[in-house]
Design an enzyme around this catalytic site. Sequence first.
Site, short mmCIF file in Angstrom:
data_model
loop_
_atom_site.label_atom_id
_atom_site.label_comp_id
_atom_site.label_asym_id
_atom_site.label_seq_id
_atom_site.Cartn_x
_atom_site.Cartn_y
_atom_site.Cartn_z
N PHE A 183 -11.79 2.67 11.10
CA PHE A 183 -12.42 3.73 10.29
C PHE A 183 -11.42 4.84 10.02
CE2 PHE A 183 -15.99 1.48 11.90
CZ PHE A 183 -16.93 1.56 10.88
N ARG A 231 -9.97 -1.21 -0.80
CA ARG A 231 -9.90 -2.64 -0.48
C ARG A 231 -11.15 -3.15 0.22
NH1 ARG A 231 -4.41 -1.46 2.71
NH2 ARG A 231 -5.78 0.23 3.36
N ASP A 236 -9.05 -2.83 7.73
CA ASP A 236 -8.98 -3.53 9.01
C ASP A 236 -10.35 -3.80 9.62
OD1 ASP A 236 -6.21 -3.79 9.14
OD2 ASP A 236 -5.97 -1.75 9.91
N HIS A 266 -8.83 7.03 7.12
CA HIS A 266 -7.57 6.72 6.44
C HIS A 266 -6.87 8.01 6.06
CE1 HIS A 266 -4.75 4.90 3.61
NE2 HIS A 266 -4.99 3.77 4.25
N ARG A 274 2.37 -8.49 4.28
CA ARG A 274 3.06 -7.23 3.95
C ARG A 274 4.57 -7.41 3.79
NH1 ARG A 274 1.31 -1.83 4.20
NH2 ARG A 274 -0.67 -2.70 3.47
N ARG A 276 16.61 11.89 5.39
CA ARG A 276 17.01 12.69 6.55
C ARG A 276 16.29 14.04 6.47
NH1 ARG A 276 18.08 16.35 10.30
NH2 ARG A 276 19.96 15.98 11.52
N VAL A 294 -11.72 7.84 19.06
CA VAL A 294 -11.33 7.38 17.73
C VAL A 294 -11.85 5.94 17.58
CG1 VAL A 294 -9.37 6.77 16.25
CG2 VAL A 294 -9.28 8.82 17.66
N VAL A 295 -12.60 5.70 16.52
CA VAL A 295 -13.18 4.37 16.32
C VAL A 295 -12.27 3.59 15.37
CG1 VAL A 295 -15.23 3.10 15.58
CG2 VAL A 295 -15.47 5.35 16.68
N MET A 296 -11.73 2.49 15.88
CA MET A 296 -10.74 1.73 15.12
C MET A 296 -11.37 1.05 13.90
SD MET A 296 -7.94 2.34 16.37
CE MET A 296 -7.54 3.37 17.74
N HIS A 299 -2.21 2.02 12.71
CA HIS A 299 -1.83 1.35 11.46
C HIS A 299 -2.39 -0.08 11.53
CE1 HIS A 299 0.33 0.51 7.87
NE2 HIS A 299 1.56 0.43 8.31
N HIS A 340 0.82 -1.21 0.00
CA HIS A 340 0.00 0.00 0.00
C HIS A 340 0.86 1.26 0.00
CE1 HIS A 340 -3.82 2.21 1.23
NE2 HIS A 340 -4.11 1.53 0.15
N1 ACO Z 1 -12.92 7.68 14.49
C1 ACO Z 1 -13.41 8.90 14.83
N2 ACO Z 1 -13.00 10.05 14.24
C2 ACO Z 1 -12.09 9.94 13.25
C3 ACO Z 1 -11.56 8.71 12.84
C4 ACO Z 1 -12.01 7.56 13.49
N3 ACO Z 1 -11.53 6.36 13.18
N4 ACO Z 1 -10.67 8.92 11.85
C5 ACO Z 1 -10.65 10.24 11.63
N5 ACO Z 1 -11.51 10.85 12.49
C6 ACO Z 1 -11.74 12.28 12.58
C7 ACO Z 1 -10.66 12.94 13.43
O1 ACO Z 1 -11.00 12.96 14.78
C8 ACO Z 1 -10.59 14.31 12.81
O2 ACO Z 1 -11.66 15.05 13.29
P1 ACO Z 1 -11.48 16.62 13.62
O3 ACO Z 1 -11.12 17.26 12.31
O4 ACO Z 1 -12.81 17.01 14.17
O5 ACO Z 1 -10.37 16.70 14.63
C9 ACO Z 1 -10.84 14.06 11.34
O6 ACO Z 1 -11.61 12.86 11.27
C10 ACO Z 1 -9.56 13.89 10.53
O7 ACO Z 1 -8.82 12.81 11.08
P2 ACO Z 1 -7.25 12.79 11.24
O8 ACO Z 1 -6.91 11.90 12.39
O9 ACO Z 1 -6.69 14.16 11.25
O10 ACO Z 1 -6.83 12.11 9.90
P3 ACO Z 1 -5.47 11.43 9.63
O11 ACO Z 1 -5.34 11.36 8.18
O12 ACO Z 1 -4.35 12.03 10.39
O13 ACO Z 1 -5.70 9.99 10.31
C11 ACO Z 1 -6.02 7.74 10.74
C12 ACO Z 1 -5.89 8.81 9.66
C13 ACO Z 1 -4.84 7.83 11.72
C14 ACO Z 1 -6.00 6.36 10.08
C15 ACO Z 1 -7.34 7.94 11.52
O14 ACO Z 1 -8.42 7.89 10.62
C16 ACO Z 1 -7.53 6.95 12.64
O15 ACO Z 1 -7.01 7.13 13.74
N6 ACO Z 1 -8.28 5.82 12.37
C17 ACO Z 1 -8.45 4.76 13.33
C18 ACO Z 1 -7.26 3.81 13.28
C19 ACO Z 1 -7.31 2.88 12.09
O16 ACO Z 1 -8.33 2.29 11.77
N7 ACO Z 1 -6.14 2.70 11.45
C20 ACO Z 1 -5.99 1.80 10.31
C21 ACO Z 1 -5.63 2.56 9.06
S1 ACO Z 1 -5.62 1.50 7.65
C22 ACO Z 1 -4.22 0.63 7.80
O17 ACO Z 1 -3.26 0.98 8.42
C23 ACO Z 1 -4.18 -0.71 7.09
#
Ligand code: ACO
Length: 374
Positions: A258, A269, A311, A260, A336, A355, A254-256, A221, A186
């Site tokens: 959800f 995917r 995920d 990206h 991966r 760097r 933060v809801v896992m 991640h 990815h």
């Molecule tokens: N649950 C609730 N709110 C969320 C979520 C979530 N899963 N993801 C994003 N948001 C919200 C944030 O709180 C933020 O809100 P705000 O603007 O009011 O503060 C907004 O959406 C933007 O989110 P960011 O975290 O700034 O977006 P970023 O691109 O940095 O984060 C990330 C992406 C880290 C994946 C995030 O969506 C997250 O923490 N998700 C949950 C963890 C997860 O499922 N990770 C797997 C990724 S896929 C993989 O690795 C295979």
Amino acid sequence: MSEDVKKGLLGIVVDETTISQVMPDINSLTYRGYAVQDLCEKCSFEEVAYLILNKELPNKSQLKKFKKELDVNRSITINLREIVKHMPKRAHPMDVARTVVSVMGLEDKDTSNNSPQANMRKAIRIFAKTPTAMAAFFRTRKGKKVIPPKKGLGFSENFFYMCFGKLPNKEIIKAFDISLILYAEHSFNVSTFTARTITSSLSDIHSAITGAIGSLKGPLHGGANEEVMNMMNKIKKPENAFTWINNALDKKEVVMGFGHRVYKKGDSRVPTMEKYFKKISKIKNDKKFNKIYDIVKKVMMDKKDIHPNVDYPTGPMYHLMGFDTDFFTPIFVLSRITGWSAHIMEQHAANKLIRPLSKYSGEKHRKVMLLNQR
Ligand code: ACO
């Protein structure tokens, strides 16, 4: 935060790659130019692994040779098996995965050889042996006897066989294979970037993959698939799901599974993976996770317009297949390894030390006081 600081490297293009392309606007992901959905329909995981590592899909004889190479390399040393047996039973399997790849680096005769040929040999060995070591831990921590790999079984079949001592039906193997295809690569995600950063100092593939596993472990991640299951277990039953997820959102949790960093309109995917999760749910006569899945997804979309990532469906699917929750992210690792290896080889082929700079925001030029004056 000053504007010239690109926190999280947001939106920064740091290199070129020919391995995969993520196109969030059209919800597309390609490996070496092939759409993943197409690969899922027409190929086995081994064919896709070959594609990622060798740039082209294999023909019949190339695939046969590749499978034979995997067969020959699946066994682990007695030394590594003993190390796995003596690991603390409560150790997280991701820490075990990180350690076994590191130990393989101690044992590999090519460790310090970073030539393309040696890197390919090492990539194949890491790819073939890691499932054997992880299945050994899967069993030994439950007090069960280690099952060695069986020649002639495919990658997914062998993993099920080594973990459970038997093979499930073909639909389960197919769904597992699909998840491995979707997890394989990815672009410049955090673990891949970690692998490339380590490689950029001209370090070796075992070091880079060891570091990448540490990076994948985090819940933002790869660790999210495990956290999805923990969330579903907390929700307990479909009747609780609506209130539970609304409360979580009200508390700004933060809801896992959800959201990206790159896909903001949906993870390319997910439709394929969701289809196979639903199939497994039906086969396993699951009335619970399928419903919780739908309710949580609907609330997340309606209330926050945040889409599930890959995920989200893999978590409950691996659970229904019989894997322990803390083994979900190690399964991601098994797949991966192909993407990481390809990136490590690509980095070695056109290296530039990674760097970046930082903006200093600490104390300014202070005078050191002698110890008795402080
Ligand atoms: N649950 C609730 N709110 C969320 C979520 C979530 N899963 N993801 C994003 N948001 C919200 C944030 O709180 C933020 O809100 P705000 O603007 O009011 O503060 C907004 O959406 C933007 O989110 P960011 O975290 O700034 O977006 P970023 O691109 O940095 O984060 C990330 C992406 C880290 C994946 C995030 O969506 C997250 O923490 N998700 C949950 C963890 C997860 O499922 N990770 C797997 C990724 S896929 C993989 O690795 C295979």
